[in-house]
Design a protein around this motif. Sequence first.
Motif, PDB file in Angstrom:
ATOM      1  N   LEU A  77       0.855  -1.185   0.000  1.00 57.54           N
ATOM      2  CA  LEU A  77       0.000   0.000   0.000  1.00 57.54           C
ATOM      3  C   LEU A  77       0.892   1.236   0.000  1.00 57.54           C
ATOM      4  O   LEU A  77       1.757   1.382   0.873  1.00 57.54           O
ATOM      5  N   VAL A  78       0.673   2.119  -0.988  1.00 55.78           N
ATOM      6  CA  VAL A  78       1.463   3.337  -1.115  1.00 55.78           C
ATOM      7  C   VAL A  78       0.510   4.524  -1.151  1.00 55.78           C
ATOM      8  O   VAL A  78      -0.381   4.589  -2.005  1.00 55.78           O
ATOM      9  N   LYS A  79       0.693   5.440  -0.231  1.00 53.19           N
ATOM     10  CA  LYS A  79      -0.055   6.698  -0.211  1.00 53.19           C
ATOM     11  C   LYS A  79       0.909   7.805  -0.603  1.00 53.19           C
ATOM     12  O   LYS A  79       1.954   7.972   0.026  1.00 53.19           O
ATOM     13  N   TYR A  80       0.556   8.556  -1.641  1.00 50.25           N
ATOM     14  CA  TYR A  80       1.496   9.540  -2.176  1.00 50.25           C
ATOM     15  C   TYR A  80       0.824  10.903  -2.333  1.00 50.25           C
ATOM     16  O   TYR A  80      -0.403  11.027  -2.319  1.00 50.25           O
ATOM     17  N   MET A  81       1.662  11.927  -2.483  1.00 50.50           N
ATOM     18  CA  MET A  81       1.197  13.305  -2.593  1.00 50.50           C
ATOM     19  C   MET A  81       0.706  13.605  -4.000  1.00 50.50           C
ATOM     20  O   MET A  81       1.132  12.973  -4.978  1.00 50.50           O
ATOM     21  N   GLU A  82      -0.174  14.592  -4.076  1.00 49.20           N
ATOM     22  CA  GLU A  82      -0.624  15.066  -5.373  1.00 49.20           C
ATOM     23  C   GLU A  82       0.538  15.730  -6.115  1.00 49.20           C
ATOM     24  O   GLU A  82       1.403  16.367  -5.509  1.00 49.20           O
ATOM     25  N   GLY A  83       0.552  15.567  -7.413  1.00 48.96           N
ATOM     26  CA  GLY A  83       1.614  16.152  -8.221  1.00 48.96           C
ATOM     27  C   GLY A  83       2.750  15.201  -8.513  1.00 48.96           C
ATOM     28  O   GLY A  83       3.639  15.539  -9.313  1.00 48.96           O
ATOM     29  N   PHE A  84       2.762  14.022  -7.878  1.00 55.42           N
ATOM     30  CA  PHE A  84       3.792  13.022  -8.128  1.00 55.42           C
ATOM     31  C   PHE A  84       3.156  11.844  -8.879  1.00 55.42           C
ATOM     32  O   PHE A  84       2.132  11.305  -8.450  1.00 55.42           O
ATOM     33  N   ASN A  85       3.779  11.460  -9.956  1.00 59.47           N
ATOM     34  CA  ASN A  85       3.256  10.363 -10.775  1.00 59.47           C
ATOM     35  C   ASN A  85       3.797   9.037 -10.250  1.00 59.47           C
ATOM     36  O   ASN A  85       4.580   8.354 -10.916  1.00 59.47           O
ATOM     37  N   LEU A  86       3.350   8.670  -9.054  1.00 59.62           N
ATOM     38  CA  LEU A  86       3.822   7.417  -8.460  1.00 59.62           C
ATOM     39  C   LEU A  86       3.300   6.178  -9.171  1.00 59.62           C
ATOM     40  O   LEU A  86       3.996   5.145  -9.171  1.00 59.62           O
ATOM     41  N   PRO A  87       2.087   6.186  -9.758  1.00 60.08           N
ATOM     42  CA  PRO A  87       1.676   4.980 -10.489  1.00 60.08           C
ATOM     43  C   PRO A  87       2.656   4.555 -11.581  1.00 60.08           C
ATOM     44  O   PRO A  87       2.709   3.380 -11.954  1.00 60.08           O
ATOM     45  N   ARG A  88       3.429   5.487 -12.082  1.00 59.71           N
ATOM     46  CA  ARG A  88       4.436   5.129 -13.080  1.00 59.71           C
ATOM     47  C   ARG A  88       5.550   4.279 -12.476  1.00 59.71           C
ATOM     48  O   ARG A  88       6.253   3.549 -13.191  1.00 59.71           O
ATOM     49  N   GLN A  89       5.700   4.329 -11.150  1.00 63.68           N
ATOM     50  CA  GLN A  89       6.728   3.554 -10.472  1.00 63.68           C
ATOM     51  C   GLN A  89       6.190   2.222  -9.939  1.00 63.68           C
ATOM     52  O   GLN A  89       6.863   1.568  -9.136  1.00 63.68           O
ATOM     53  N   ARG A  90       4.990   1.830 -10.366  1.00 65.82           N
ATOM     54  CA  ARG A  90       4.387   0.612  -9.833  1.00 65.82           C
ATOM     55  C   ARG A  90       5.267  -0.617 -10.080  1.00 65.82           C
ATOM     56  O   ARG A  90       5.501  -1.425  -9.173  1.00 65.82           O
ATOM     57  N   GLU A  91       5.740  -0.783 -11.299  1.00 67.44           N
ATOM     58  CA  GLU A  91       6.555  -1.957 -11.622  1.00 67.44           C
ATOM     59  C   GLU A  91       7.889  -1.937 -10.885  1.00 67.44           C
ATOM     60  O   GLU A  91       8.397  -2.985 -10.483  1.00 67.44           O
ATOM     61  N   ALA A  92       8.451  -0.742 -10.713  1.00 69.80           N
ATOM     62  CA  ALA A  92       9.716  -0.646  -9.983  1.00 69.80           C
ATOM     63  C   ALA A  92       9.521  -1.033  -8.519  1.00 69.80           C
ATOM     64  O   ALA A  92      10.372  -1.716  -7.924  1.00 69.80           O
TER      65      ALA A  92
END
Length: 259
Positions: free
Chosen positions: A157-172
């Motif tokens: 489970l990852v909770k991230y801030m607005e403005g950061f494209n964390l879904p792009r780091q899903r595979e990493a």
Amino acid sequence: MRTALPLRVPRWLLALLVPLALGACSSQPLYSQLTEAQANDMVSALLNANISAEKKVLDGGKWSVAVPQSDFSRAVQVLRSNGLPREDFQSLGDVFKKQGFVSSPLEERARLIFGTSQELSHSIASIDGVIQARVHLTLPEPDPLSKETKPATASVLVKYMEGFNLPRQREAIKTLVVNGVEGLTPDRVSVVMVVGRSISSSAPSQMLMESVFGWPGLLGIFGFGLVGIALWQLPKRAFGAHRQPSRNAAVTILAEPAE
């Protein structure tokens, strides 16, 4: 010659203003028993949100953070939206400290799973934009009487801030978890990402109510009321003092003899 009339403030108004002024100046502790790094991060986030904050050192080298009592509610929301204070993750070295007693294999396995989860959560939380990270591992114990091996699974489970494209780091992130757990495959790892609610997305009406009916708003209302009373009373008193004859002048007129 006109003399300035003293402006008398009603006692009931002073009785209301004094507690309000004292309450506005008082501070409310937010967190204590913090490290200096945690306190610095919290103060920085609060100042960026235009909230006055101060840190104080406590006994034992710990720190505390306090804010004005009127800003306490909004300060909690700001810190929560930024994932502060940061969680202290435990390492495998902390989990497997020697306590002087012999641990059972079950306890050793539980410690290994917990320590591995903490290490992976700490690594994911170090990524820019991550507010909170949780890694839940399921490592089935091998059964010597069975030929089948139950696969390991992981939930992230990852909770991230607005403005950061964390879904792009899903595979990493998935690769990081797979390489950190023996026998884990990518198809047995699930990654859930959610956006943390920013304090700026709060309802404008709620922020307006807090600003008006908080200590600063009440002080402003009573301050304007006091100024209004002063402006209303001062011309009235000055006009009355100019038109009404003094008591001595009245006595002089009555004492004059009639012609």
